[in-house]
Design a protein around this motif. Structure first.
Motif, short mmCIF file in Angstrom:
data_model
loop_
_atom_site.label_atom_id
_atom_site.label_comp_id
_atom_site.label_asym_id
_atom_site.label_seq_id
_atom_site.Cartn_x
_atom_site.Cartn_y
_atom_site.Cartn_z
N THR A 421 -0.78 0.93 -13.25
CA THR A 421 -0.52 -0.44 -12.88
C THR A 421 -0.88 -1.52 -13.88
O THR A 421 -1.53 -1.29 -14.89
CB THR A 421 -1.13 -0.82 -11.51
OG1 THR A 421 -2.55 -0.79 -11.60
CG2 THR A 421 -0.70 0.10 -10.44
N SER A 422 -0.43 -2.77 -13.54
CA SER A 422 -0.69 -3.97 -14.33
C SER A 422 -0.77 -5.12 -13.34
O SER A 422 -0.23 -5.02 -12.23
CB SER A 422 0.44 -4.21 -15.34
OG SER A 422 0.09 -5.18 -16.30
N HIS A 423 -1.45 -6.20 -13.72
CA HIS A 423 -1.57 -7.33 -12.80
C HIS A 423 -1.17 -8.64 -13.47
O HIS A 423 -1.42 -8.84 -14.66
CB HIS A 423 -2.99 -7.47 -12.25
CG HIS A 423 -3.10 -8.60 -11.27
ND1 HIS A 423 -2.67 -8.49 -9.96
CD2 HIS A 423 -3.52 -9.88 -11.41
CE1 HIS A 423 -2.85 -9.65 -9.35
NE2 HIS A 423 -3.36 -10.51 -10.21
N SER A 425 -1.23 -12.95 -12.63
CA SER A 425 -1.61 -14.10 -11.81
C SER A 425 -0.98 -15.35 -12.42
O SER A 425 -1.02 -15.53 -13.65
CB SER A 425 -3.13 -14.26 -11.74
OG SER A 425 -3.69 -13.37 -10.79
N ALA A 435 -0.13 -13.80 -6.94
CA ALA A 435 -0.85 -12.66 -7.50
C ALA A 435 0.06 -11.46 -7.29
O ALA A 435 0.47 -11.17 -6.17
CB ALA A 435 -2.18 -12.45 -6.79
N THR A 437 0.66 -7.35 -8.35
CA THR A 437 0.24 -6.10 -8.98
C THR A 437 1.44 -5.17 -9.00
O THR A 437 2.12 -4.99 -7.99
CB THR A 437 -0.94 -5.47 -8.25
OG1 THR A 437 -1.95 -6.46 -8.04
CG2 THR A 437 -1.54 -4.34 -9.06
N MET A 495 -3.27 -1.18 -4.59
CA MET A 495 -3.06 -2.47 -5.24
C MET A 495 -3.55 -3.61 -4.36
O MET A 495 -3.31 -3.62 -3.15
CB MET A 495 -1.59 -2.65 -5.59
CG MET A 495 -1.11 -1.66 -6.65
SD MET A 495 0.56 -2.01 -7.29
CE MET A 495 1.58 -1.64 -5.87
N PRO A 497 -3.45 -7.42 -4.87
CA PRO A 497 -3.22 -8.81 -5.30
C PRO A 497 -3.84 -9.77 -4.29
O PRO A 497 -3.64 -9.63 -3.09
CB PRO A 497 -1.70 -8.92 -5.33
CG PRO A 497 -1.22 -7.89 -4.34
CD PRO A 497 -2.20 -6.75 -4.46
N GLY A 516 -6.45 -9.99 -9.41
CA GLY A 516 -6.12 -8.60 -9.10
C GLY A 516 -6.34 -7.75 -10.33
O GLY A 516 -6.72 -8.25 -11.40
N SER A 517 -6.08 -6.44 -10.19
CA SER A 517 -6.35 -5.52 -11.29
C SER A 517 -5.52 -4.26 -11.15
O SER A 517 -5.14 -3.87 -10.05
CB SER A 517 -7.83 -5.12 -11.31
OG SER A 517 -8.12 -4.22 -12.37
N ILE A 523 -9.08 0.01 -8.29
CA ILE A 523 -8.65 -1.38 -8.15
C ILE A 523 -9.49 -2.07 -7.09
O ILE A 523 -9.87 -3.24 -7.22
CB ILE A 523 -7.16 -1.45 -7.75
CG1 ILE A 523 -6.27 -1.04 -8.90
CG2 ILE A 523 -6.79 -2.84 -7.25
CD1 ILE A 523 -4.80 -0.88 -8.52
N THR A 527 -11.67 -5.40 -7.84
CA THR A 527 -11.33 -6.66 -7.19
C THR A 527 -12.49 -7.16 -6.33
O THR A 527 -12.82 -8.36 -6.34
CB THR A 527 -10.06 -6.49 -6.34
OG1 THR A 527 -9.00 -5.98 -7.16
CG2 THR A 527 -9.63 -7.81 -5.73
#
Length: 613
Positions: A421-423, A425, A435, A437, A495, A497, A516-517, A523, A527
């Motif tokens: 994953t990627s986040h 914002s 937000a 994710t 996830m 967000p 988020g992360s 995660i 978070t």
């Protein structure tokens, strides 16, 4: 495939019918001033931890995991675009420059605030109609090894991608610039080339299954060697695919030549063929769900409902901590001290026990007591907190609680890997915030590169999202697992967000933060700790993201390698935590409101930056 020979830097003047076909707001008919300029920036010079300064802005801010993606969002916002507009541009660039983490072949959860209402847009992948709970069982009925037999195969790509269709849905409701214009940055970077970042190069160097994919090997391992950081990489296949999606919307990905190519690559996989069909792709629906907003201290924290386990588990951890004795000095010499870590890790054990027992796709799994918020009821969390003492519950010692009545008796899911994953914002100048994710699950997803049938070099990676389902459909007693594989079901996600608001009595006040992360199941820990650091300890976004990590999924404890005093590890082990060190690579992004505008932080463990005016 017919490729439009139209330069993307043109100014669009869409007729009403075209705008409506693409799901665009009528404002998209007007001539738009957004023209993308290639930025004079490049990803950072190393793939290790990099000190980040934090970034103060006045009007708007965007945070993403790669500077080129952040800049694309920044240019959209500067041109008057909305947060959703910027998210579309950012995601398309991430597909190109950070293919190991997310892309148009995966899924995403997006939390959005329009200044009044909070909405949750669900672009989670769905299982094909032809699969069942035995998908990941071998001939003897045993779960397959995760990586060798499941992740890097066609089986795991039953996850019908949802990111593009979800963004299209959100853009139709909150976009200000034309859909097609938002693809310009990614298309130009794909055609003219971008600099391979250290993180992508490092990921390619340590990757093996992608080398076994014919297209992936030819594109990312020319002459048999992985691409090196600093080389210029063009992706003409992805540029062609994005042109089609820009012109025809998500239909171009879910129907026609691009979809046919996806199905052929999955069904014809050299290892284990997958079951995805053209009908699965064409029938995918993104969903607009009601978020779960939870009061905590002076704040209202809004997060994603199931099929995400993120918000429920994060808020169980925070809610349990509220019922424990206050640790007077949670930070010791700038890092979380052992007394606070003990409470945090024990709360995590209890929350993950509930997560593994109850949470799944709400279209298939009923909430305890008929309402997911029952899992966050203060009285219930007080009971859970009462199980925490001076000694750790230990591996396997935390059992799920009983938050509410159920029509079905579920079994707890065995622990298995989660990745990826990627986040993103973003807060715009129009009062919108989001937000998001986004993921293809494991690094490089299923390790299947698809060129959309273009015959050109490159393409996009397909997800391995079905591995987020339980490989085991039931326990030894025959009780079903809530997160088992079922046709058309969305796998449970971690996830998280998150949008944070001030509480004004019983009403929601102004936006406080977006964060988020990435990081698989961790995660949730990343978070939760960031929220505590920002909202309880008073750290700014960058200081909060700089803190070292500690996690447990219910078994052993892992501390971020080299970040804690040895005495902390020893003290946790003395309490029975089975603690050791390992690399814990988050990718947190956070933007918080300040008296003068906004302040953004980017995780020092990745290449992300924050930009804004």
């Amino acid at each position: 495939m017919t490729l439009p020979a139209v330069p993307f830097r043109r100014r669009l003047l869409l007729p009403v019918t075209a705008a409506l076909m693409l799901g665009l707001p009528l404002a998209a008919q007007a001539e738009v001033a957004f023209q993308y300029d290639l930025p004079a920036i490049a990803p950072e010079v190393a793939s290790e931890t990099q000190e980040k300064p934090g970034w103060a802005t006045e009007r708007f801010a965007v945070a993403a995991a790669n500077p080129l993606a952040t800049d694309a969002g920044y240019q959209v916002l500067r041109a008057g675009g909305s947060a959703i507009d910027a998210a579309v541009a950012v995601q398309m660039v991430l597909t190109l420059v950070e293919p190991q983490s997310s892309g148009i072949g995966g899924g995403a959860f997006l939390m959005h605030h329009d200044g009044d209402e909070v909405a949750a847009y669900d672009g989670r992948e769905t299982a094909p109609a032809a699969v069942n709970g035995e998908l990941f069982l071998d001939e003897e009925g045993e779960p397959m090894p995760f990586m060798e037999a499941a992740a890097a195969s066609g089986l795991s790509v039953g996850g019908v991608p949802g990111t593009v269709r979800m963004l299209e849905l959100a853009h139709a409701e909150h976009g200000r610039l034309p859909w097609a214009e938002l693809f310009g940055p990614a298309i130009r970077l794909a055609e003219e080339g971008f600099t391979v970042s250290p993180r992508l190069a490092t990921s390619l160097e340590s990757e093996q299954p992608l080398r076994d994919d014919p297209l992936g090997s030819a594109f990312y391992y020319p002459n048999g060697e992985p691409l090196e950081a600093g080389v210029t990489l063009k992706n003409p296949a992805l540029a062609a695919i994005l042109r089609e999606i820009a012109e025809h919307g998500s239909r171009a990905l879910h129907e026609g030549p691009i979809a046919e190519d996806l199905v052929a690559r999955v069904q014809g996989h050299h290892s284990r063929a997958g079951a995805i069909t053209a009908e699965d792709l064409a029938g995918y629906e993104a969903k607009r769900r009601d978020p779960i907003c939870t009061a905590w201290q002076a704040y209202e924290i809004c997060g994603f409902p199931p099929p995400s386990s993120g918000h429920l588990t994060v808020m169980q951890i925070l809610g349990i901590l509220e019922h424990l004795p206050e640790v007077e000095t949670p930070l010791e010499e700038g890092v979380p001290g052992e007394p606070w870590l003990h409470q945090f890790l024990e709360a995590s054990r209890l929350a993950f026990a509930d997560r593994g027992h109850y949470i799944g796709d709400p279209d298939f799994v009923e909430a305890p007591g008929g309402d997911w918020s029952v899992m966050l009821a203060p009285d219930y969390l007080a009971l859970r907190a009462g199980l925490i003492g001076e000694e750790s519950l230990g591996s396997g010692g935390a059992e799920p609680g009983n938050p509410g009545e159920l029509a079905t008796a579920w079994a707890s899911q065995p622990e298995q890997p989660e990745y990826g994953t990627s986040h993103i914002s973003i807060i715009d100048e129009h009062g919108n915030a989001l937000a998001m994710t986004t993921t293809i699950e494991a690094a490089f997803g299923s390790r299947i590169l698809a060129d959309g049938g273009t015959g050109l070099a490159g393409g996009y990676l397909l997800n391995n999202e079905l591995t987020d389902f339980s490989f085991t459909p039931q326990d030894e007693a025959g009780q079903p697992i809530a997160n088992r594989v079922e046709a058309n079901k969305r796998p449970r996600s971690s996830m998280s967000p998150t949008l944070v608001f001030a509480r004004d009595g019983d009403s929601r006040g102004e936006l406080v933060a977006s964060l988020g992360s990435p990081g698989g199941a961790a995660i949730i820990h990343y978070t939760a700790k960031a929220l505590v650091a920002m909202l309880d300890w008073g750290l700014d976004a960058q200081e909060a993201l700089n803190l070292p990590h500690a996690i447990t999924l219910g078994g052993p404890v892992f501390l971020e390698e080299g970040r804690f005093p040895s005495a902390t590890l020893e003290a946790l082990n003395a309490r029975g935590h089975e603690a050791s060190e390992r690399e814990l690579v988050s990718g947190l992004q956070a933007i918080q409101r300040t008296e003068t505008g906004f302040f953004g932080g980017a995780d020092p463990r990745r290449e992300g930056v924050v930009m804004g005016d």
